[in-house]
Design a protein around this motif. Structure first.
Motif, PDB file in Angstrom:
ATOM      1  N   MET A 437       1.629   9.595  15.595  1.00  0.00           N
ATOM      2  CA  MET A 437       1.179   8.678  16.638  1.00  0.00           C
ATOM      3  C   MET A 437       0.481   9.409  17.766  1.00  0.00           C
ATOM      4  SD  MET A 437       4.408   6.077  16.852  1.00  0.00           S
ATOM      5  CE  MET A 437       3.713   5.371  18.324  1.00  0.00           C
ATOM      6  N   GLY A 438       0.641  10.730  17.831  1.00  0.00           N
ATOM      7  CA  GLY A 438      -0.079  11.490  18.842  1.00  0.00           C
ATOM      8  C   GLY A 438      -1.568  11.522  18.609  1.00  0.00           C
ATOM      9  N   SER A 439      -2.002  11.205  17.398  1.00  0.00           N
ATOM     10  CA  SER A 439      -3.423  11.222  17.077  1.00  0.00           C
ATOM     11  C   SER A 439      -4.129   9.994  17.636  1.00  0.00           C
ATOM     12  CB  SER A 439      -3.606  11.277  15.553  1.00  0.00           C
ATOM     13  OG  SER A 439      -4.966  11.148  15.202  1.00  0.00           O
ATOM     14  N   GLY A 440      -5.411  10.176  17.979  1.00  0.00           N
ATOM     15  CA  GLY A 440      -6.223   9.043  18.417  1.00  0.00           C
ATOM     16  C   GLY A 440      -6.711   8.193  17.268  1.00  0.00           C
ATOM     17  N   ARG A 441      -6.564   8.668  16.048  1.00  0.00           N
ATOM     18  CA  ARG A 441      -6.958   7.873  14.893  1.00  0.00           C
ATOM     19  C   ARG A 441      -6.049   6.650  14.741  1.00  0.00           C
ATOM     20  NH1 ARG A 441      -8.281  11.671   9.681  1.00  0.00           N
ATOM     21  NH2 ARG A 441      -9.279  13.430  10.716  1.00  0.00           N
ATOM     22  N   THR A 442      -6.541   5.663  14.020  1.00  0.00           N
ATOM     23  CA  THR A 442      -5.736   4.490  13.700  1.00  0.00           C
ATOM     24  C   THR A 442      -4.747   4.854  12.597  1.00  0.00           C
ATOM     25  OG1 THR A 442      -7.569   3.018  14.276  1.00  0.00           O
ATOM     26  CG2 THR A 442      -5.783   2.095  12.941  1.00  0.00           C
ATOM     27  N   LEU A 443      -3.481   4.538  12.801  1.00  0.00           N
ATOM     28  CA  LEU A 443      -2.450   4.827  11.816  1.00  0.00           C
ATOM     29  C   LEU A 443      -2.257   3.591  10.936  1.00  0.00           C
ATOM     30  CD1 LEU A 443      -0.381   6.932  10.859  1.00  0.00           C
ATOM     31  CD2 LEU A 443       1.256   5.934  12.467  1.00  0.00           C
ATOM     32  N   VAL A 444      -2.504   3.754   9.636  1.00  0.00           N
ATOM     33  CA  VAL A 444      -2.408   2.653   8.680  1.00  0.00           C
ATOM     34  C   VAL A 444      -1.271   2.964   7.706  1.00  0.00           C
ATOM     35  CG1 VAL A 444      -3.584   1.326   6.894  1.00  0.00           C
ATOM     36  CG2 VAL A 444      -4.872   2.203   8.863  1.00  0.00           C
ATOM     37  N   ILE A 445      -0.305   2.050   7.592  1.00  0.00           N
ATOM     38  CA  ILE A 445       0.843   2.247   6.711  1.00  0.00           C
ATOM     39  C   ILE A 445       0.859   1.133   5.671  1.00  0.00           C
ATOM     40  CG2 ILE A 445       3.355   2.445   6.574  1.00  0.00           C
ATOM     41  CD1 ILE A 445       3.362   3.341   9.469  1.00  0.00           C
ATOM     42  N   GLU A 446       0.813   1.520   4.406  1.00  0.00           N
ATOM     43  CA  GLU A 446       0.853   0.547   3.324  1.00  0.00           C
ATOM     44  C   GLU A 446       2.302   0.224   2.954  1.00  0.00           C
ATOM     45  OE1 GLU A 446      -1.446   1.934   0.049  1.00  0.00           O
ATOM     46  OE2 GLU A 446      -3.322   2.053   1.186  1.00  0.00           O
ATOM     47  N   ASP A 447       2.451  -0.735   2.054  1.00  0.00           N
ATOM     48  CA  ASP A 447       3.765  -1.067   1.511  1.00  0.00           C
ATOM     49  C   ASP A 447       4.135   0.027   0.509  1.00  0.00           C
ATOM     50  OD1 ASP A 447       6.104  -2.256   0.772  1.00  0.00           O
ATOM     51  OD2 ASP A 447       5.157  -3.758  -0.528  1.00  0.00           O
ATOM     52  N   LEU A 448       5.044   0.887   0.885  1.00  0.00           N
ATOM     53  CA  LEU A 448       5.283   2.110   0.130  1.00  0.00           C
ATOM     54  C   LEU A 448       6.334   1.906  -0.960  1.00  0.00           C
ATOM     55  CD1 LEU A 448       5.304   4.597   3.132  1.00  0.00           C
ATOM     56  CD2 LEU A 448       3.438   4.164   1.518  1.00  0.00           C
ATOM     57  N   GLN A 449       6.126   2.616  -2.074  1.00  0.00           N
ATOM     58  CA  GLN A 449       7.030   2.569  -3.202  1.00  0.00           C
ATOM     59  C   GLN A 449       8.014   3.744  -3.143  1.00  0.00           C
ATOM     60  OE1 GLN A 449       6.859  -0.062  -5.417  1.00  0.00           O
ATOM     61  NE2 GLN A 449       5.341  -0.769  -3.910  1.00  0.00           N
ATOM     62  N   GLN A 450       9.077   3.661  -3.914  1.00  0.00           N
ATOM     63  CA  GLN A 450      10.024   4.759  -4.024  1.00  0.00           C
ATOM     64  C   GLN A 450       9.338   5.958  -4.684  1.00  0.00           C
ATOM     65  OE1 GLN A 450      13.226   4.389  -6.902  1.00  0.00           O
ATOM     66  NE2 GLN A 450      14.700   5.234  -5.437  1.00  0.00           N
ATOM     67  N   GLU A 451       9.493   7.132  -4.102  1.00  0.00           N
ATOM     68  CA  GLU A 451       8.881   8.338  -4.660  1.00  0.00           C
ATOM     69  C   GLU A 451       9.680   8.823  -5.864  1.00  0.00           C
ATOM     70  OE1 GLU A 451       6.635  10.898  -1.591  1.00  0.00           O
ATOM     71  OE2 GLU A 451       8.535  10.400  -0.625  1.00  0.00           O
ATOM     72  N   GLN A 452       8.943   9.292  -6.898  1.00  0.00           N
ATOM     73  CA  GLN A 452       9.565   9.789  -8.119  1.00  0.00           C
ATOM     74  C   GLN A 452       8.827  11.043  -8.576  1.00  0.00           C
ATOM     75  OE1 GLN A 452       9.956   6.834 -11.245  1.00  0.00           O
ATOM     76  NE2 GLN A 452       9.918   5.157  -9.759  1.00  0.00           N
ATOM     77  N   ALA A 453       9.585  12.062  -9.006  1.00  0.00           N
ATOM     78  CA  ALA A 453       8.952  13.295  -9.460  1.00  0.00           C
ATOM     79  C   ALA A 453       9.847  14.018 -10.444  1.00  0.00           C
ATOM     80  CB  ALA A 453       8.634  14.203  -8.278  1.00  0.00           C
ATOM     81  N   TRP A 454       9.218  14.752 -11.366  1.00  0.00           N
ATOM     82  CA  TRP A 454       9.892  15.680 -12.272  1.00  0.00           C
ATOM     83  C   TRP A 454       9.619  17.098 -11.801  1.00  0.00           C
ATOM     84  CZ3 TRP A 454      13.191  14.982 -16.326  1.00  0.00           C
ATOM     85  CH2 TRP A 454      13.333  13.678 -16.831  1.00  0.00           C
ATOM     86  N   ASN A 455      10.633  17.947 -11.955  1.00  0.00           N
ATOM     87  CA  ASN A 455      10.488  19.349 -11.596  1.00  0.00           C
ATOM     88  C   ASN A 455      10.977  20.217 -12.755  1.00  0.00           C
ATOM     89  OD1 ASN A 455      11.863  21.985 -10.463  1.00  0.00           O
ATOM     90  ND2 ASN A 455      10.330  21.398  -8.947  1.00  0.00           N
ATOM     91  N   TYR A 456      10.173  21.240 -13.092  1.00  0.00           N
ATOM     92  CA  TYR A 456      10.523  22.166 -14.167  1.00  0.00           C
ATOM     93  C   TYR A 456      10.408  23.590 -13.616  1.00  0.00           C
ATOM     94  CZ  TYR A 456       9.135  17.982 -16.772  1.00  0.00           C
ATOM     95  OH  TYR A 456       8.998  16.689 -17.216  1.00  0.00           O
TER      96      TYR A 456
END
Length: 669
Positions: A437-456
């Protein structure tokens, strides 16, 4: 009496030696009427201890932490080749850990093996754990054990505090530096039968107005923090209890002020005030000590309230978290171990944002889960750990987390490990990234999904005998790929910062090799090199992740004199270059900034003088005095849409010197 205890211990040790070994000495030593004046055994404890289990983990001991000032958790990884700590922006002092080339949100933070510092506390949590309070830090790479939940994607960092059952006494630490920061820490504990209690206290105040690059903004905010904890334990033969409470208040004031921007007509100020309350308890019932059979009930809770001001923007969040776990563990035989349990996690966030108009919202998630983990251990040579957990999120429904770790040590010289596992994470976009929020740019937040990842991951550790010493070599490779991810997108629109769902590929390749060797008695050198290839899809194009160094080199030297009176520590880091977010075109047709940033080096050093009951240390950080040019974009006009303090990739303040004293009353330093 101390001498008698030592004498009896030596006799006991002698009685355990083989008879033929004792018979090799023909002389007879008559101990009658002999008085031992003093016995002192001097050895240097290792600073970093690698795990003997299946998970690729290393414990940073207090011996390693004392090699630098380590004012807090965020400053405790200076000598660690695996963990990076970087500023998230150049105005609020928010920091984030990076492990395996990815941000700290994918590292599960634990304190005393309980999940902590989630959601709203994440941007500034590295400053919430004072360095003198920490007994050790365990860094685990890859998808870790399912016992602690489903959130670990790139690894876990578990902080162990000083214990109530430690030696009775008190320690004090006072620290000051040339950036106008003063810090004081104290801890003390007493034993009352089988009940032990401990008090931890921390105070810091940074009152300076330092602006090394003359851009009109403070290089780091003025931080005033008070933090108190009280911890208890009871150690019985069948029942064990640990518990404690904590309270923290912190104020951060940054931005412009009349010292740094005396000619500004309307100052751009940043102010954040945090109140945090924590409590935890652990109950363990030992059912069979020979087989390690026990049942444990663990619970923790936190209340976190933040009120933030960024220029004319205001943001507040009231977060509540509760965690409960019931665990059963047993060793069927020396070969087979089973751990199983139930868990429940609840998150509640109430947020309020005032930009051009007011917005408020409430987020809730309740997640019960069940898990089981089996470990096969054949003489510590072959260790296989397989875990599976199933959880149900009130927001995302059911999901399953499988994880597997295997260690094979064909000899005392070689240890091989492989791992594979999945992790999930719920993103709280604004709470975790409110510094944007410190930025002068417009902050746009979408409807976010649960993050999922595999690690090897795959790693090899070698301990090679060389000139009566051990040359330790560790090489590892990790690959992480996301099927769902929240991205911070600077590139799609130069007027916006978008928090968006991944649409395409996202992955991280990380290769690291580190070598350590004691060159001469008391002198140990460590060298490390890490290569990162981190990419994600932005606006339909697979690109390097911005503000991410491509590589890192580390060289540390630590020397302690034979009597242990002096200690000298030096660390040099070389951080590779990387990609900047796409620049916009200024009115004169030139780009607003370079498309890439260059490599830079940093040098830290410390000298410690040890005495019987205290030690004095002096040192310096960023002795190369390297500063990121223009860390705040368009600092001359903070009210414009082109103002941005969030594109930070390097140091934001210059050379700094410090000094401190550690006082010990009863405890060992």
């Amino acid at each position: 009496m101390k001498i008698n205890r030592i004498f009896c211990g030596l006799l006991t040790l002698a009685s355990l030696l083989p008879g033929d070994l004792l018979a090799q000495n023909d002389s007879v030593v008559n101990l009658k009427d002999q008085t031992l004046q003093d016995v002192q055994i001097v050895s240097r404890r290792s600073g970093t201890v690698r795990s003997r289990g299946a998970i690729n983990a290393a414990t940073i001991t207090s011996n390693e932490l004392l090699k630098a000032a380590c004012c807090n958790l965020g400053e405790s990884f200076t000598t660690n080749p695996s963990v990076d700590v970087n500023y998230s922006d150049a105005a609020t002092g928010a920091k984030q850990i990076k492990l395996l080339g990815l941000s700290g949100t994918y590292v599960q933070m634990l304190t005393e093996n309980l999940p902590n510092f989630r959601g709203a506390s994440a941007p500034y949590s590295l400053g919430y754990t004072p360095g003198p309070w920490m007994k050790s830090i365990m860094v685990s790479k890859g998808a870790s054990s399912v016992r602690n939940g489903y959130e670990s994607i790139t690894g876990q960092i578990n902080v162990e505090y000083l214990k109530p059952e430690d030696d009775e006494g008190a320690t004090f630490n006072v620290y000051g530096n040339t950036k106008s920061k003063l810090e004081a820490n104290a801890d003390g504990n007493i034993h009352i039968g089988k009940v032990n209690t401990e008090v931890l206290a921390h105070y810091e105040n940074d009152w300076g107005h330092h602006d090394d690059n003359d851009d009109g903004f403070l290089d780091q905010p003025n931080v005033r923090q008070v933090h108190l904890q009280n911890r208890w334990d009871y150690l019985g033969p069948v029942y064990v209890f640990h518990g404690g409470i904590g309270i923290l208040n912190e104020k951060r004031d940054g931005g412009q002020n009349h010292h740094t921007a005396p000619h500004a007509h309307h100052l751009y100020t940043i102010g954040l005030e945090t109140d945090r309350y924590e409590a935890y308890m652990k109950h363990a019932f030992i059912l069979d000590s020979e087989k390690g059979t026990n049942v444990a009930l663990m619970a923790s809770g936190s209340l976190h309230k933040l009120d933030a001001l960024y220029g004319t923007k205001t943001y507040s969040v009231d977060e509540k978290n509760g965690y409960l776990q019931l665990m059963f563990e047993t060793n069927f035989t020396k070969l087979h171990n089973l751990s199983a349990g139930l868990s429940l996690n609840h998150d509640y966030l109430k947020e309020r944002l005032n930009l051009n108009s007011a917005w408020s919202g409430v987020s809730k998630e309740t997640t019960p889960g069940i898990y089981a983990q089996y470990t096969l251990n054949i003489d510590d040579r072959l260790v296989a750990m397989a875990g599976l957990r199933a959880d149900h999120s009130s927001r995302y429904g059911n999901f399953v987390t499988p994880r597997l770790h295997v260690k094979y040590a064909p000899s005392d010289i070689v240890t091989l490990r492989v791992s594979a596992g999945k992790g999930y994470r719920t993103p709280y976009a604004l709470a975790e990234n409110n510094y944007l929020m410190g930025s002068g740019r417009t902050l746009v937040i979408e409807d976010l999904q649960q993050e999922q990842a595999w690690n090897y991951g795959i790693s090899a550790a070698l301990s090679i005998p060389l000139f009566d010493q051990l040359l330790k070599v560790n090489a590892e490779y990790y690959y992480t790929h996301f099927s769902q991810q929240m991205l911070i997108d600077y590139d799609s629109n130069p007027q916006e910062i978008r928090l968006t769902n991944l649409d395409g590929r996202s992955y991280s390749h990380t290769f690291q090799v580190d070598v350590s060797y004691p060159i001469v008695k008391g002198l140990e050198l460590t060298a490390a090199y890490r290569l990162n290839d981190v990419r994600a899809t932005y606006a339909g194009e697979l690109r390097e992740k911005p503000l991410q160094s491509k590589y890192k080199g580390l060289l540390t030297a630590s020397y302690k004199t034979p009597l242990g009176l002096w200690q000298f520590d030096v660390t040099y880091q070389l951080n590779g270059g990387g990609r900047m977010p796409d620049p916009y075109t200024k009115s004169d047709g030139t780009p607003s900034w370079d498309r890439r940033f260059k490599a830079y080096g940093q040098l830290n050093a410390q000298v410690t003088r040890w005495f019987r009951h205290f030690s004095i240390y002096v040192g310096g950080e960023n002795l190369t005095d390297y500063l990121q040019p223009n860390p705040i974009i368009n600092a001359s006009d903070p009210w414009s849409s082109e103002f941005d303090p969030t594109m930070v990739w390097g140091p934001v303040h210059g050379r700094m010197f410090y000094a401190g004293i550690r006082l010990n009353l009863g405890k060992r330093l």
